[in-house]
Every structure is written in C-alpha cells, then in structure tokens.
Design an enzyme around this catalytic site. Structure first.
Site, mmCIF file in Angstrom:
data_model
loop_
_atom_site.group_PDB
_atom_site.id
_atom_site.type_symbol
_atom_site.label_atom_id
_atom_site.label_comp_id
_atom_site.label_asym_id
_atom_site.label_seq_id
_atom_site.Cartn_x
_atom_site.Cartn_y
_atom_site.Cartn_z
ATOM 1 N N LYS A 156 4.501 43.632 -38.731
ATOM 2 C CA LYS A 156 5.214 43.051 -37.593
ATOM 3 C C LYS A 156 6.225 41.996 -38.085
ATOM 4 O O LYS A 156 6.183 41.582 -39.247
ATOM 5 C CB LYS A 156 4.201 42.440 -36.618
ATOM 6 C CG LYS A 156 3.186 43.476 -36.071
ATOM 7 C CD LYS A 156 2.261 42.842 -35.033
ATOM 8 C CE LYS A 156 1.204 43.835 -34.537
ATOM 9 N NZ LYS A 156 0.407 43.286 -33.421
ATOM 10 N N TYR A 210 3.586 50.637 -27.444
ATOM 11 C CA TYR A 210 2.523 49.904 -26.755
ATOM 12 C C TYR A 210 2.331 50.399 -25.327
ATOM 13 O O TYR A 210 1.983 49.597 -24.444
ATOM 14 C CB TYR A 210 2.816 48.403 -26.781
ATOM 15 C CG TYR A 210 2.543 47.752 -28.122
ATOM 16 C CD1 TYR A 210 1.282 47.829 -28.720
ATOM 17 C CD2 TYR A 210 3.541 47.035 -28.790
ATOM 18 C CE1 TYR A 210 1.022 47.227 -29.946
ATOM 19 C CE2 TYR A 210 3.284 46.420 -30.019
ATOM 20 C CZ TYR A 210 2.022 46.515 -30.588
ATOM 21 O OH TYR A 210 1.765 45.910 -31.794
ATOM 22 N N PHE A 226 -0.133 39.956 -21.208
ATOM 23 C CA PHE A 226 0.469 39.484 -22.451
ATOM 24 C C PHE A 226 1.656 40.339 -22.895
ATOM 25 O O PHE A 226 2.317 40.010 -23.881
ATOM 26 C CB PHE A 226 -0.576 39.415 -23.571
ATOM 27 C CG PHE A 226 -1.210 40.754 -23.927
ATOM 28 C CD1 PHE A 226 -0.572 41.667 -24.747
ATOM 29 C CD2 PHE A 226 -2.463 41.090 -23.426
ATOM 30 C CE1 PHE A 226 -1.156 42.882 -25.077
ATOM 31 C CE2 PHE A 226 -3.057 42.317 -23.746
ATOM 32 C CZ PHE A 226 -2.394 43.211 -24.570
ATOM 33 N N ARG A 273 -8.127 49.654 -40.212
ATOM 34 C CA ARG A 273 -8.538 48.758 -39.120
ATOM 35 C C ARG A 273 -9.453 47.656 -39.668
ATOM 36 O O ARG A 273 -9.344 46.498 -39.290
ATOM 37 C CB ARG A 273 -9.277 49.544 -38.025
ATOM 38 C CG ARG A 273 -8.421 50.557 -37.288
ATOM 39 C CD ARG A 273 -7.412 49.892 -36.384
ATOM 40 N NE ARG A 273 -8.023 49.163 -35.286
ATOM 41 C CZ ARG A 273 -7.346 48.642 -34.263
ATOM 42 N NH1 ARG A 273 -6.021 48.775 -34.208
ATOM 43 N NH2 ARG A 273 -7.958 47.972 -33.314
ATOM 44 N N THR A 315 -8.339 41.725 -33.642
ATOM 45 C CA THR A 315 -7.008 41.469 -33.070
ATOM 46 C C THR A 315 -6.660 39.979 -33.103
ATOM 47 O O THR A 315 -5.538 39.605 -33.438
ATOM 48 C CB THR A 315 -6.976 41.977 -31.606
ATOM 49 O OG1 THR A 315 -7.364 43.350 -31.597
ATOM 50 C CG2 THR A 315 -5.589 41.821 -31.006
ATOM 51 N N ARG A 358 -5.624 39.717 -41.143
ATOM 52 C CA ARG A 358 -5.432 38.814 -39.996
ATOM 53 C C ARG A 358 -6.268 37.547 -40.161
ATOM 54 O O ARG A 358 -5.823 36.454 -39.831
ATOM 55 C CB ARG A 358 -5.778 39.538 -38.694
ATOM 56 C CG ARG A 358 -4.720 40.576 -38.292
ATOM 57 C CD ARG A 358 -5.265 41.509 -37.231
ATOM 58 N NE ARG A 358 -4.248 42.342 -36.612
ATOM 59 C CZ ARG A 358 -4.530 43.315 -35.732
ATOM 60 N NH1 ARG A 358 -5.791 43.563 -35.393
ATOM 61 N NH2 ARG A 358 -3.561 44.035 -35.204
ATOM 62 N N ASN A 405 -0.115 38.412 -35.277
ATOM 63 C CA ASN A 405 -1.264 38.835 -36.080
ATOM 64 C C ASN A 405 -0.870 39.833 -37.162
ATOM 65 O O ASN A 405 -1.689 40.579 -37.672
ATOM 66 C CB ASN A 405 -2.392 39.359 -35.178
ATOM 67 C CG ASN A 405 -2.012 40.623 -34.435
ATOM 68 O OD1 ASN A 405 -0.879 41.107 -34.553
ATOM 69 N ND2 ASN A 405 -2.939 41.178 -33.682
ATOM 70 N N HIS A 463 0.004 46.070 -37.448
ATOM 71 C CA HIS A 463 -0.545 47.082 -36.551
ATOM 72 C C HIS A 463 -1.083 48.232 -37.382
ATOM 73 O O HIS A 463 -0.471 48.606 -38.381
ATOM 74 C CB HIS A 463 0.552 47.617 -35.613
ATOM 75 C CG HIS A 463 0.141 48.885 -34.922
ATOM 76 N ND1 HIS A 463 -0.560 48.887 -33.735
ATOM 77 C CD2 HIS A 463 0.282 50.186 -35.276
ATOM 78 C CE1 HIS A 463 -0.806 50.144 -33.385
ATOM 79 N NE2 HIS A 463 -0.304 50.945 -34.306
ATOM 80 N N GLU A 509 1.558 58.105 -33.233
ATOM 81 C CA GLU A 509 2.416 57.036 -33.743
ATOM 82 C C GLU A 509 3.239 57.494 -34.943
ATOM 83 O O GLU A 509 4.409 57.128 -35.075
ATOM 84 C CB GLU A 509 1.562 55.798 -34.068
ATOM 85 C CG GLU A 509 0.998 55.173 -32.786
ATOM 86 C CD GLU A 509 -0.107 54.153 -33.014
ATOM 87 O OE1 GLU A 509 -0.405 53.829 -34.185
ATOM 88 O OE2 GLU A 509 -0.694 53.686 -32.008
HETATM 89 N N1 LIG Z 1 -0.905 37.129 -26.569
HETATM 90 C C1 LIG Z 1 -1.800 38.131 -26.583
HETATM 91 N N2 LIG Z 1 -1.525 39.224 -27.306
HETATM 92 C C2 LIG Z 1 -2.436 40.238 -27.310
HETATM 93 C C3 LIG Z 1 -3.631 40.184 -26.553
HETATM 94 N N3 LIG Z 1 -4.323 41.338 -26.744
HETATM 95 C C4 LIG Z 1 -3.562 42.065 -27.584
HETATM 96 N N4 LIG Z 1 -2.424 41.420 -27.931
HETATM 97 C C5 LIG Z 1 -1.337 41.889 -28.803
HETATM 98 O O1 LIG Z 1 -1.106 43.261 -28.558
HETATM 99 C C6 LIG Z 1 -1.378 44.039 -29.729
HETATM 100 C C7 LIG Z 1 -2.011 45.341 -29.302
HETATM 101 O O2 LIG Z 1 -3.254 45.056 -28.716
HETATM 102 P P1 LIG Z 1 -4.567 45.894 -29.133
HETATM 103 O O3 LIG Z 1 -4.207 47.336 -29.243
HETATM 104 O O4 LIG Z 1 -5.633 45.510 -28.170
HETATM 105 O O5 LIG Z 1 -4.946 45.261 -30.570
HETATM 106 P P2 LIG Z 1 -4.868 45.888 -32.042
HETATM 107 O O6 LIG Z 1 -5.126 47.358 -31.929
HETATM 108 O O7 LIG Z 1 -5.939 45.145 -32.793
HETATM 109 O O8 LIG Z 1 -3.504 45.565 -32.582
HETATM 110 C C8 LIG Z 1 -2.241 43.138 -30.600
HETATM 111 O O9 LIG Z 1 -2.134 43.406 -31.976
HETATM 112 C C9 LIG Z 1 -1.729 41.765 -30.268
HETATM 113 O O10 LIG Z 1 -0.572 41.430 -31.033
HETATM 114 C C10 LIG Z 1 -3.894 39.003 -25.775
HETATM 115 O O11 LIG Z 1 -4.911 38.872 -25.103
HETATM 116 N N5 LIG Z 1 -2.940 38.013 -25.831
HETATM 117 MG MG LIG Z 2 -4.230 48.818 -30.704
#
Ligand SMILES: Nc1nc2c(ncn2[C@@H]2O[C@H](COP(=O)(O)OP(=O)(O)O)[C@@H](O)[C@H]2O)c(=O)[nH]1
Ligand SMILES: [Mg+2]
Length: 137
Positions: free
Chosen positions: A9, A49, A57, A85, A91, A102, A112, A115, A126
């Site tokens: 990112k 996304y 968010f 992962r 996350t 992370r 963070n 991805h 993807e």
């Molecule tokens: N600010 C904020 N960002 C979030 C939150 N949940 C997810 N994100 C962001 O959205 C991305 C995608 O979310 P997710 O698929 O749930 O997490 P990942 O698969 O671990 O990347 C994450 O990597 C974070 O950057 C949240 O509760 N708050």
């Molecule tokens: Mg994800």
C-alpha cells in the site's frame, strides 16, 4: 503450488519498506511471478475493495489507497495464500502478532502496509483484476 495477490500500500512505498517486505516474502521461499507499480484510480479501488464499499471506514480507505503508488504482485509458493496472510498479521497493527509485517511496522488499521488475498477465490479474482494473462507465466 498456489498463487496469491499481494499489494504494498502507499504507506509501504512512502516509508521505503518495499525492499524489507519483498525480502521477507523471498526468504520464506515464495517466488515473485509478476510485479507492477501504479497509482490506483477510484474505480480500481472500488473494484478491489468491493466487499467494503458500504462500510463506514471506506471513504478513509479509498482516500488512502489512491493517495500514492502501490506495488502489485503475484506471489507463488506452497500454501502461499494462507502463508501470506500469516506473514501480514491481523488487520489492526495494534493487534497483529509481533514479528508479523503489520505487527512490526504498521501504524493503524488504514495504514497497515500490505494487502494479501484472503482465500483462493479472492486470489484468482484479484490477480485477474490487476494482471493480463500474458503478464503472468
Ligand atoms: N480505518 C479502518 N480501516 C479498516 C477497518 N477495517 C478494515 N480496514 C481497512 O480495509 C482493509 C480491508 O479490510 P479487510 O479485508 O477486513 O482486512 P484485510 O483483509 O486484513 O486487509 C484493511 O486492510 C484496512 O486497511 C476499520 O475498522 N477501520
Ligand atoms: Mg481483506
């Protein structure tokens, strides 16, 4: 052998952590299959996304992910989808395992760093979103 999609990112690129993160991936024995750097358009970010567009968010995530260069990669290895992962950690960097990318370098849920696809279907979707067939071999 499995393949997965990994994206560094804008914070990873800004903070000069590209080499560190790729080094961890290669030391684990995963192979780089394809790689591309670009700035995501809003449309690309919305597709990437798609499952999160309605979340509270999302505006912050959209702003951040389109704010600078990202590095997109296809990575190959044994059980690489789950392995990447695990290497990323949770996350939220404040909850991510110490030693994970992370957990070691991440600042916030938005910033963070990395991805990685969350399963084989997401990986296929993807990889397709970012790379043409003739760019992967
Ligand atoms: N600010 C904020 N960002 C979030 C939150 N949940 C997810 N994100 C962001 O959205 C991305 C995608 O979310 P997710 O698929 O749930 O997490 P990942 O698969 O671990 O990347 C994450 O990597 C974070 O950057 C949240 O509760 N708050
Ligand atoms: Mg994800």
């Amino acid at each position: 052998m499995e393949r997965t999609f990994v994206m560094l990112k804008p914070d990873a690129v800004d903070r000069l952590l590209v080499g560190e993160i790729i080094s961890r991936i290669e030391k684990k024995g995963y192979r780089l299959v394809a790689m591309k750097m670009e700035k995501l358009s809003e449309e690309q970010a919305r597709k990437h996304y798609a499952e999160h567009v309605k979340k509270s968010f999302f505006p912050e995530l959209l702003q951040f992910i389109t704010s600078g260069r990202v590095l997109e990669m296809v990575i190959e290895g044994e059980k690489v989808v789950a392995g990447m992962r695990k290497m990323l950690g949770a996350t939220d960097p404040n909850e991510a395992e110490s030693g994970s990318i992370r957990g070691t370098f991440g600042f916030s849920k938005t910033t963070n760093l990395v991805h990685a696809s969350d399963g084989p279907e997401s990986a296929a979707r993807e990889i397709n979103l970012y790379f043409k067939e003739n760019e992967i071999f």
